[in-house]
Design a protein around this motif. Structure first.
Motif, PDB file in Angstrom:
ATOM      1  N   GLU A  56       0.822  -1.204   0.000  1.00 22.38           N
ATOM      2  CA  GLU A  56       0.000   0.000   0.000  1.00 22.38           C
ATOM      3  C   GLU A  56       0.859   1.258   0.000  1.00 22.38           C
ATOM      4  O   GLU A  56       0.419   2.319  -0.441  1.00 22.38           O
ATOM      5  N   LEU A  57       2.074   1.147   0.511  1.00 22.73           N
ATOM      6  CA  LEU A  57       3.080   2.203   0.374  1.00 22.73           C
ATOM      7  C   LEU A  57       4.225   1.607  -0.439  1.00 22.73           C
ATOM      8  O   LEU A  57       5.090   0.929   0.098  1.00 22.73           O
ATOM      9  N   PRO A  58       4.229   1.832  -1.751  1.00 25.01           N
ATOM     10  CA  PRO A  58       5.197   1.133  -2.609  1.00 25.01           C
ATOM     11  C   PRO A  58       6.592   1.713  -2.511  1.00 25.01           C
ATOM     12  O   PRO A  58       6.800   2.841  -2.038  1.00 25.01           O
ATOM     13  N   ALA A  59       7.568   0.952  -2.971  1.00 22.66           N
ATOM     14  CA  ALA A  59       8.960   1.390  -2.981  1.00 22.66           C
ATOM     15  C   ALA A  59       9.097   2.686  -3.776  1.00 22.66           C
ATOM     16  O   ALA A  59       8.498   2.851  -4.840  1.00 22.66           O
ATOM     17  N   GLY A  60       9.892   3.602  -3.244  1.00 21.54           N
ATOM     18  CA  GLY A  60      10.115   4.887  -3.894  1.00 21.54           C
ATOM     19  C   GLY A  60       9.148   5.968  -3.473  1.00 21.54           C
ATOM     20  O   GLY A  60       9.350   7.146  -3.801  1.00 21.54           O
ATOM     21  N   LEU A  61       8.075   5.610  -2.758  1.00 21.20           N
ATOM     22  CA  LEU A  61       7.098   6.608  -2.331  1.00 21.20           C
ATOM     23  C   LEU A  61       7.710   7.552  -1.301  1.00 21.20           C
ATOM     24  O   LEU A  61       8.346   7.112  -0.338  1.00 21.20           O
ATOM     25  N   ARG A  62       7.515   8.845  -1.498  1.00 20.46           N
ATOM     26  CA  ARG A  62       8.002   9.826  -0.524  1.00 20.46           C
ATOM     27  C   ARG A  62       6.967  10.003   0.583  1.00 20.46           C
ATOM     28  O   ARG A  62       5.793  10.281   0.325  1.00 20.46           O
ATOM     29  N   LEU A  63       7.389   9.850   1.821  1.00 20.12           N
ATOM     30  CA  LEU A  63       6.522  10.042   2.978  1.00 20.12           C
ATOM     31  C   LEU A  63       6.315  11.532   3.240  1.00 20.12           C
ATOM     32  O   LEU A  63       7.112  12.368   2.808  1.00 20.12           O
ATOM     33  N   PRO A  64       5.269  11.897   3.954  1.00 16.79           N
ATOM     34  CA  PRO A  64       4.995  13.320   4.200  1.00 16.79           C
ATOM     35  C   PRO A  64       6.086  13.962   5.055  1.00 16.79           C
ATOM     36  O   PRO A  64       6.772  13.278   5.842  1.00 16.79           O
ATOM     37  N   PRO A  65       6.273  15.255   4.945  1.00 17.52           N
ATOM     38  CA  PRO A  65       7.183  15.954   5.860  1.00 17.52           C
ATOM     39  C   PRO A  65       6.779  15.719   7.309  1.00 17.52           C
ATOM     40  O   PRO A  65       5.597  15.543   7.621  1.00 17.52           O
ATOM     41  N   GLU A  66       7.766  15.708   8.181  1.00 26.97           N
ATOM     42  CA  GLU A  66       7.500  15.400   9.587  1.00 26.97           C
ATOM     43  C   GLU A  66       6.458  16.332  10.192  1.00 26.97           C
ATOM     44  O   GLU A  66       5.550  15.886  10.901  1.00 26.97           O
ATOM     45  N   ARG A  67       6.567  17.614   9.892  1.00 25.28           N
ATOM     46  CA  ARG A  67       5.648  18.583  10.497  1.00 25.28           C
ATOM     47  C   ARG A  67       4.205  18.322  10.037  1.00 25.28           C
ATOM     48  O   ARG A  67       3.269  18.372  10.826  1.00 25.28           O
ATOM     49  N   ASP A  68       4.026  18.023   8.733  1.00 26.17           N
ATOM     50  CA  ASP A  68       2.683  17.792   8.213  1.00 26.17           C
ATOM     51  C   ASP A  68       2.053  16.537   8.811  1.00 26.17           C
ATOM     52  O   ASP A  68       0.874  16.523   9.183  1.00 26.17           O
ATOM     53  N   LEU A  69       2.834  15.457   8.887  1.00 24.67           N
ATOM     54  CA  LEU A  69       2.276  14.225   9.436  1.00 24.67           C
ATOM     55  C   LEU A  69       1.977  14.381  10.922  1.00 24.67           C
ATOM     56  O   LEU A  69       0.975  13.864  11.416  1.00 24.67           O
ATOM     57  N   ALA A  70       2.821  15.090  11.629  1.00 26.39           N
ATOM     58  CA  ALA A  70       2.561  15.327  13.056  1.00 26.39           C
ATOM     59  C   ALA A  70       1.242  16.058  13.251  1.00 26.39           C
ATOM     60  O   ALA A  70       0.448  15.722  14.142  1.00 26.39           O
ATOM     61  N   ALA A  71       0.967  17.053  12.403  1.00 29.93           N
ATOM     62  CA  ALA A  71      -0.290  17.790  12.520  1.00 29.93           C
ATOM     63  C   ALA A  71      -1.478  16.895  12.204  1.00 29.93           C
ATOM     64  O   ALA A  71      -2.514  16.944  12.890  1.00 29.93           O
ATOM     65  N   ALA A  72      -1.360  16.055  11.172  1.00 31.53           N
ATOM     66  CA  ALA A  72      -2.471  15.183  10.792  1.00 31.53           C
ATOM     67  C   ALA A  72      -2.768  14.132  11.857  1.00 31.53           C
ATOM     68  O   ALA A  72      -3.913  13.704  12.011  1.00 31.53           O
ATOM     69  N   LEU A  73      -1.736  13.701  12.595  1.00 30.78           N
ATOM     70  CA  LEU A  73      -1.897  12.661  13.608  1.00 30.78           C
ATOM     71  C   LEU A  73      -2.082  13.220  15.017  1.00 30.78           C
ATOM     72  O   LEU A  73      -2.261  12.451  15.966  1.00 30.78           O
ATOM     73  N   SER A  74      -1.995  14.545  15.164  1.00 32.94           N
ATOM     74  CA  SER A  74      -2.100  15.181  16.485  1.00 32.94           C
ATOM     75  C   SER A  74      -1.056  14.632  17.458  1.00 32.94           C
ATOM     76  O   SER A  74      -1.345  14.292  18.604  1.00 32.94           O
ATOM     77  N   VAL A  75       0.187  14.536  16.975  1.00 32.17           N
ATOM     78  CA  VAL A  75       1.309  14.154  17.820  1.00 32.17           C
ATOM     79  C   VAL A  75       2.403  15.205  17.652  1.00 32.17           C
ATOM     80  O   VAL A  75       2.302  16.106  16.815  1.00 32.17           O
ATOM     81  N   SER A  76       3.453  15.097  18.419  1.00 31.25           N
ATOM     82  CA  SER A  76       4.553  16.037  18.278  1.00 31.25           C
ATOM     83  C   SER A  76       5.410  15.687  17.067  1.00 31.25           C
ATOM     84  O   SER A  76       5.420  14.540  16.602  1.00 31.25           O
ATOM     85  N   ARG A  77       6.134  16.677  16.579  1.00 32.77           N
ATOM     86  CA  ARG A  77       7.038  16.424  15.454  1.00 32.77           C
ATOM     87  C   ARG A  77       8.124  15.434  15.860  1.00 32.77           C
ATOM     88  O   ARG A  77       8.602  14.635  15.029  1.00 32.77           O
ATOM     89  N   ASN A  78       8.518  15.433  17.125  1.00 32.75           N
ATOM     90  CA  ASN A  78       9.537  14.494  17.598  1.00 32.75           C
ATOM     91  C   ASN A  78       9.087  13.044  17.434  1.00 32.75           C
ATOM     92  O   ASN A  78       9.891  12.151  17.142  1.00 32.75           O
ATOM     93  N   THR A  79       7.759  12.805  17.619  1.00 28.89           N
ATOM     94  CA  THR A  79       7.237  11.450  17.458  1.00 28.89           C
ATOM     95  C   THR A  79       7.441  10.962  16.032  1.00 28.89           C
ATOM     96  O   THR A  79       7.904   9.837  15.787  1.00 28.89           O
ATOM     97  N   VAL A  80       7.106  11.809  15.055  1.00 25.48           N
ATOM     98  CA  VAL A  80       7.257  11.433  13.650  1.00 25.48           C
ATOM     99  C   VAL A  80       8.731  11.284  13.292  1.00 25.48           C
ATOM    100  O   VAL A  80       9.122  10.337  12.597  1.00 25.48           O
ATOM    101  N   ALA A  81       9.561  12.209  13.778  1.00 24.35           N
ATOM    102  CA  ALA A  81      10.993  12.129  13.476  1.00 24.35           C
ATOM    103  C   ALA A  81      11.591  10.836  14.007  1.00 24.35           C
ATOM    104  O   ALA A  81      12.395  10.175  13.322  1.00 24.35           O
TER     105      ALA A  81
END
Length: 495
Positions: A56-81
């Motif tokens: 579902e996440l294929p090879a070569g796929l770029r993951l979201p920036p840490e700050r954006d994913l942290a906001a979407a998940l309501s966690v700190s940026r440190n968690t995503v990093a």
């Protein structure tokens, strides 16, 4: 190869740009990732790695920036990093200056990559929750439980004298469904116009496979049942939504049909999922006339929730009852929400020609649904149906009243259209429902953010809440949701 859902979603945070997945889309696919024990960053890394393993996440796929994913998940940026670092350490991802973090090559098959609806992510994983308000699955009706415990009481043993293969369905069940539609629901039906399917979901999937080609437009209400959206996306349909949060506008529907000439129009006129509303009689007549004027478009009436009223008024007749011999008016039904989902008994009522095409597709898929449960369902439809409807209505009212009353007490700012029936509330809250859903998970309650029921990935301020659990669980859930909405939703990386 089928197109992943995130590849065509608009907006930078959703789509993630070329070769990437946006933060909101990834949050949907992650499902109930924070419900196990352990640090949040490791739970997040484990879930992303699992999605990479399944393709579902294929090879070569770029993951979201840490700050954006942290906001979407309501966690700190440190968690995503920290999660991304775990993925790098375990050889699942790599990061390059200016190129972001990408999934590295690993063994999957091209067919594993599909346009998935994140609604189903939670159904495919094991998680420990205090309350799951995402799945509108009902308890087994007592009459059904008795029949399953003693099949001889409902003459189910007669099926064992046959081969057991019935692509069109067990003949006695096809007859019972036709009689039920004719006598109870006002839709004249012949057994030759009925095919039995493995639940309403397969009924919709087979219809779409037979009648919609990749790239063809399909018009749906927005919001709508996520299972239909998932089947349409997997078939490569071009889905077009019409706002329906307060009811369908027939003028808007007519404009869409005339403009796009869709292959299919999918509607839930009675006890709409998720709003619970009923399409007025005048609107129904407009839809039937529109279908008559556009014979090349299939108009599908999903009746799965039709016999689940919260009040005492009987459900209105299906759309096809307004023009029984009109071949492009099709009805889909199921016993899953009334009897029990484990019976996996659904059906399609359509013209004999369409039934034959669906039967060919079903034979290729599974050679026919299991015969023994069909025999039980046939006997129940003939002998126990009215008692089951009465029992289910009382069961339903108690749960609706428990959840709606608790929400009004604990979250008085939330609003929703008062449902006429069905199993869900379509709640409008203050703020983003995706972020709220993440916070609710960490309070032990799973809810569905509105965008997963939207053809346009909209409805960001809405939640769908199913009221199918026990009244006491639903009451406690409202308290937990109030706590989730009343605190800072960000957690540190070691939470």
């Amino acid at each position: 190869m089928a197109e992943p859902i995130w590849a065509s979603m608009a907006g930078s945070r959703r789509a993630g740009g070329p070769g990437g997945i946006g933060a909101v889309a990834l949050a949907d696919l992650l499902g109930r990732w924070p419900t196990a024990d352990g640090p949040l960053y490791r739970l997040l890394a484990t879930r992303i790695a699992r999605l990479a393993d399944t393709g579902e996440l294929p090879a070569g796929l770029r993951l979201p920036p840490e700050r954006d994913l942290a906001a979407a998940l309501s966690v700190s940026r440190n968690t995503v990093a920290a999660a991304y670092q775990v993925l790098r350490d375990e050889g699942m991802a790599e990061s390059r200056q200016g190129a972001g973090t990408r999934i590295v090559p690993h063994r999957t098959t091209p067919a594993a990559v599909h346009r998935a609806n994140g609604f189903f992510a939670g159904l495919l994983e094991n998680s420990v929750l205090d309350a799951d308000l995402t799945l509108a699955a009902v308890d087994c009706a007592p009459q059904v439980a008795v029949a399953l415990a003693d099949p001889s009481a409902v003459r189910a043993e007669s099926v064992t004298a046959t081969s057991g293969y019935f692509p069109l369905g067990w003949p006695a069940l096809r007859t019972a469904i036709a009689r039920h539609l004719t006598e109870r629901l006002g839709l004249p039906a012949d057994p030759a116009e009925v095919i039995v399917t493995t639940g309403g979901q397969q009924a919709m999937d087979l219809l779409i496979r037979c009648e919609v080609l990749p790239g063809q437009p399909v018009v749906v209400e927005d919001p709508t049942f996520p299972g239909a959206l998932d089947a349409l996306y997997r078939a490569g349909a071009r889905v077009i939504g019409i706002p329906a949060g307060t009811g369908l506008d027939p003028d808007r529907l007519e404009h869409m049909v005339r403009t796009h000439r869709p292959a299919m129009v999918y509607l839930i006129p009675t006890h709409h999922n998720p709003t619970g509303l009923v399409m007025p009689a005048g609107h129904r007549r407009r839809v039937a006339r529109l279908a008559a004027a556009h014979p090349d478009t299939l108009f599908v009436d999903d009746m799965t929730l039709a016999e689940l009223p919260l009040g005492d008024n009987p459900p209105p007749p299906p759309l096809a009852a307004l023009a029984p011999r009109q071949p492009n008016l099709v009805s889909v039904g199921s016993l899953s929400k009334l009897y029990w989902g484990g019976l996996r008994t659904g059906w399609v009522r359509a013209s004999a020609g369409l039934i034959a095409r669906i039967a060919a597709a079903k034979a290729a898929a599974d050679l026919g649904s299991a015969a023994f449960p069909q025999a039980i369902a046939a006997a129940l439809l003939d002998d126990e149906h009215d008692d089951i409807v009465k029992w289910r209505q009382e069961w339903l009212r108690a749960r609706h009243d428990a959840l709606s009353g608790a929400l009004r007490a604990h979250l008085p700012e939330w609003t929703w259209p008062e449902p006429d029936g069905g199993l869900t509330l379509w709640v409008r809250l203050q703020g983003d429902s995706g972020a709220f859903a993440q916070a609710a998970l960490r309070h032990g309650v799973a809810v569905v953010p509105g965008r997963l029921l939207s053809a346009s990935a909209g409805a960001s301020e809405y939640l769908r809440l199913a009221f199918t659990q026990s009244p006491d669980v639903l009451a406690r859930s409202a308290e937990a949701l109030a706590r989730a909405g009343g605190r800072d939703q960000r957690l540190d990386s070691t939470a």
